[in-house]
Design a protein around this motif. Structure first.
Motif: not given
Length: 523
Positions: A354-361, A373-376, A395-399
């Motif tokens: 659910e992390l991608p959805e959390t980051i989108t919100r 935003l860059l995630l390490e 999924n994060l990259s797709t965002l």
């Protein structure tokens, strides 16, 4: 001893009285038998039951005379047997008590050592090679320990990668230390599994009976305290002392207070800029969490991030730093400074689908575009479950969020997995960068990592840049981005704003079209 004898004498008296009661019952039974036998005999002789027939039967029947003696025989026999049983039982109790006293005295005179053995970096083995391989490693370690710890000593697995050892026979602290050294030397012999050589080491905590306590649970807890300190100090093993309690109390206190710290907003975000090596442009700032504790002051992440992972609070901690850093990113952009932020993710974060959805919100809540935003992530966090991590990262990259591999070179990751990850950046661990000036081998490693990153189409960041000479060494190697104390230590948002303004005033930083550029040392 006197009171013990009185108790034993009382027990003998009690046993005797119980057997006497049984003999009395026998007497009454024999009297009843005499009465019935006499009446029956009189009836057969006189054809009637009367006092005269009973008296006549007693006078003329010799067998009744013998029967009449039975109550006295039962009484005498019962008293004799009761006395014998009671005193024999007492003698047995005395013998057993004396034996137990001797054993207890011997136990109190002996010393016992409790060892808690924790395998160092075992999580890396699990994360990299899988839990089945980790289980095989544990079994081999258990076999080694059993070979060098003979009976009557005891070896047991306490759970996970932790073992408990009871040394029942040793003379001095030095003897216990010698056993510990043997354990470490035995474990340090490399393991070979499926063609992979594994170097194993351990941290060991020691407590002594009765010096450190007389309760098994307390001794085990104190040994665990000593082991934790040995692991923190990388010193192999530590014998428990009362001074360690302060460290343990602080750790336990922090664990209990961390949840409230997140809720009460006692955490602080610090930022460190990442600089383009060619233009000096500040590309983004890495957000680093600190804990502003009311008693202990500013607590560093190494003191509470592992606790957050152990207690399951890491998800809340990640969510906090995401909100805080993106909120600050939005402020900087509103002020006319085009700055992005980078945030570190833990292994647990990468397991959260659910992390991608959390980051989108979170991005939408602060009106920040994903490319800001860059995630390490670390190598070991990906290897915990490569397939699941790949799904989350894809999924994060797709965002549109950018991804970076942090601390590259310190883990065990497979290059095949690295090539599959949708990352855009590779960060060389600072241990290699900081050692370049004094160790040519480090320079070779840094060069090879830069070439690898470029061949995979990635930008390469060098962490731990602390001197101008290290920058001059990195420039000809083709490194893309610099980060380290040469530019600034991590700063709070307010401190960064002050630092930026001061450097703009002195000309070390210039602003152009919303971008910030730092002056770099001349080649």
């Amino acid at each position: 001893m006197g009171s013990t004898n009185e108790i034993l004498a009382g027990n003998a008296k009690l046993l005797k009285s119980r057997v006497s009661k049984l003999s009395i019952v026998g007497i009454w039974i024999s009297i009843g038998a005499i009465i019935i036998a006499t009446i029956t005999t009189g009836y057969f002789q006189a054809n009637e039951i009367s006092l005269e027939s009973v008296i006549e039967a007693q006078k003329n029947n010799a067998s009744l005379w013998l029967l009449n003696t039975m109550p006295f025989v039962f009484g005498f026999w019962g008293q004799y047997v009761s006395s014998m049983i009671a005193f024999e039982a007492s003698a047995m109790v005395v013998d057993q008590t004396n034996d137990l006293r001797a054993q207890a005295a011997s136990f109190e005179r002996s010393k016992i050592a409790i060892l808690v053995v924790d395998i160092d970096r075992f999580k890396d083995i699990n994360d990299t090679l899988g839990h089945s391989t980790g289980d095989r490693v544990i079994k081999q370690i258990a076999q080694r320990l059993r070979k060098i710890i003979p009976e009557p000593n005891t070896v047991a697995r306490l759970g996970g990668d932790e073992f408990g050892i009871i040394l029942k026979k040793f003379g001095t602290k030095e003897d216990a230390a010698e056993v510990v050294q043997t354990i470490k030397e035995t474990l340090q012999v490399p393991l070979k599994l499926e063609g992979v050589r594994l170097d194993i080491d351990a941290s060991i905590g020691i407590t002594l009976y009765p010096e450190h306590g007389k309760d098994a649970q307390i001794l085990l807890q104190l040994a665990d305290v000593a082991m934790y300190q040995a692991k923190q100090k990388h010193c192999g093993f530590i014998m428990y002392t009362t001074t360690l309690d302060r460290c343990n109390t602080r750790r336990l206190t922090l664990m209990g207070e961390l949840r409230e710290a997140i809720i009460n907003n006692e955490l602080v975000a610090y930022y460190q800029p990442k600089i383009d090596i060619k233009t000096g442009k500040i590309k983004e700032l890495e957000a680093l969490v600190r804990w502003k504790h009311k008693v202990h002051g500013l607590v560093q992440p190494d003191d509470f991030i592992p606790m957050a992972e152990q207690t399951g609070l890491i998800k809340q901690l990640t969510l906090w730093i995401l909100h805080e850093s993106l909120m600050q990113c939005a402020k900087w952009n509103d002020e006319g400074f085009e700055l992005g932020v980078s945030v570190n993710l833990s292994a647990n974060d990468l397991m959260d689908v659910e992390l991608p959805e959390t980051i989108t919100r979170t991005l939408d809540a602060h009106n920040v575009s994903p490319e800001k935003l860059l995630l390490e992530i670390t190598e070991s966090s990906v290897m915990l479950d490569p397939n699941r991590a790949l799904e989350v990262l894809t999924n994060l990259s797709t965002l549109g969020v950018r991804l970076s591999v942090d601390d590259f070179g310190t883990g065990y990751s497979s290059l095949s997995y690295l090539s599959k990850l949708p990352v855009s950046e590779l960060k060389i661990d600072k241990s290699f960068v900081m050692g370049m000036e004094n160790n040519s081998n480090n320079t070779v490693i840094v060069q090879a990592t830069i070439d690898l990153g470029h061949n995979l189409g990635l930008e390469v960041v060098a962490e731990g840049v602390e001197t101008a000479s290290s920058i001059s060494l990195l420039q000809p190697l083709g490194c893309d981005t610099l980060q380290g104390y040469y530019f600034t230590i991590p700063l709070s948002a307010q401190e960064f704003n002050t630092w930026r303004s001061q450097n703009i005033a002195t000309g070390r930083i210039r602003k152009k079209e919303g971008q910030l550029y730092m002056m770099l040392p001349e080649k």
